[in-house]
Design an enzyme around this catalytic site. Sequence first.
Site, PDB file in Angstrom:
ATOM      1  NE  ARG A 162      -3.686  -2.418   0.218  1.00 18.86           N
ATOM      2  CZ  ARG A 162      -3.353  -3.627  -0.252  1.00 18.86           C
ATOM      3  NH1 ARG A 162      -2.203  -3.778  -0.898  1.00 18.86           N
ATOM      4  NH2 ARG A 162      -4.147  -4.652  -0.098  1.00 18.86           N
ATOM      5  CB  SER A 238      -9.302  -1.071   4.049  1.00 18.90           C
ATOM      6  OG  SER A 238     -10.039  -2.203   3.671  1.00 18.90           O
ATOM      7  CD  GLU A 333      -5.423   0.428   2.968  1.00 18.30           C
ATOM      8  OE1 GLU A 333      -5.865   0.838   1.877  1.00 18.30           O
ATOM      9  OE2 GLU A 333      -5.549  -0.739   3.340  1.00 18.30           O
TER      10      GLU A 333
END
Length: 338
Positions: A162, A238, A333
């Site tokens: 990520r 998320s 994130e």
Amino acid sequence: MIETDIDLQPHNTLAISARSAHFARVQNLDQLREALAFARTQKLPILPLGGGSNVVLTDDFPGLVIQVDLRGLLIEPNSQGHTIEAAAGENWHQLVMATVSSGIGGLENLALIPGKIGAAPIQNIGAYGIELCDRFTSLQAMEVATGELHDFTKDDCGFAYRDSVFKGRLRDQYVITQVNLQLPQDWQPRVDYPALRQYISQHNWDADHPTPTQIAQAVIDIRSNKLPLPTEIPNAGSFFKNPVVDTDLYQSLKAEHPDLVAFAAGEDWKLAAGWLIDRAGWRGLRRSAVGVHERQALVLINPGRGAGRELVQLAQDIAADIHSKFGVSLEPEPRFYP
């Protein structure tokens, strides 16, 4: 082309109401170049926005928001499978479905991830065992400081879990304009995750040879069941990365919590952040306008259309609690602006 004092609530999936001093929607490279020149002349910070699904607006933005609406999609066969050239403003999920509907495998595990294609490399999006970097070949981006176009190879992008150079040392220095992918000729299905295997079994599909369409449908149904649509409940998907810990900490946590959800990650272990947040008692919590989704603790929601700082405070409190209870650090994130 340049608008002033624009409400950004319609332009981010968390529906945070923040205003931008300046705003430009760009549909070609010349318009993007002009917008960047304006920002340089006025000495303004810039914020490129696609679908706004990976951004937390913590306050009003004092610079220029550039809505990247570059379009164009080309999918062609080659000796290794299929190449894809996609402009940054194309919708990611629609790209995935365009490939699977043609029987082309390689992206099906990434179905229903929100956002535009230009944001995908920044985050190195991933799901169910596949990451963008597995299919990535190169990208084109415009340098903010000069308006010049540059090509970036896979190595140039510094992909990690990520993460990429565009979230780190090159943050806000480039606007991605095109992403190029390679889908394999010898495609093999990836159904390692228990949820995918269970879905395939329940539908009596061939567990060893599911089609790209079947895997995409499984991913769509699984995600739809646990992740709310931003159009129904504002969210950014998320919110936290799954933390990676060493073997000692993993074994200690596993001994104390036998049902701990974790996956091997080389010599380390990747813990399910959603499990940690759920076990700590945060799932379903509401705090004023914001909260944690009742079915998926990894998703922070903003049903009351609250301010960004409310969501940030909630995220910080969750992270502090997880560290206190498990000794594990959580990292968001999405990117925070300004």
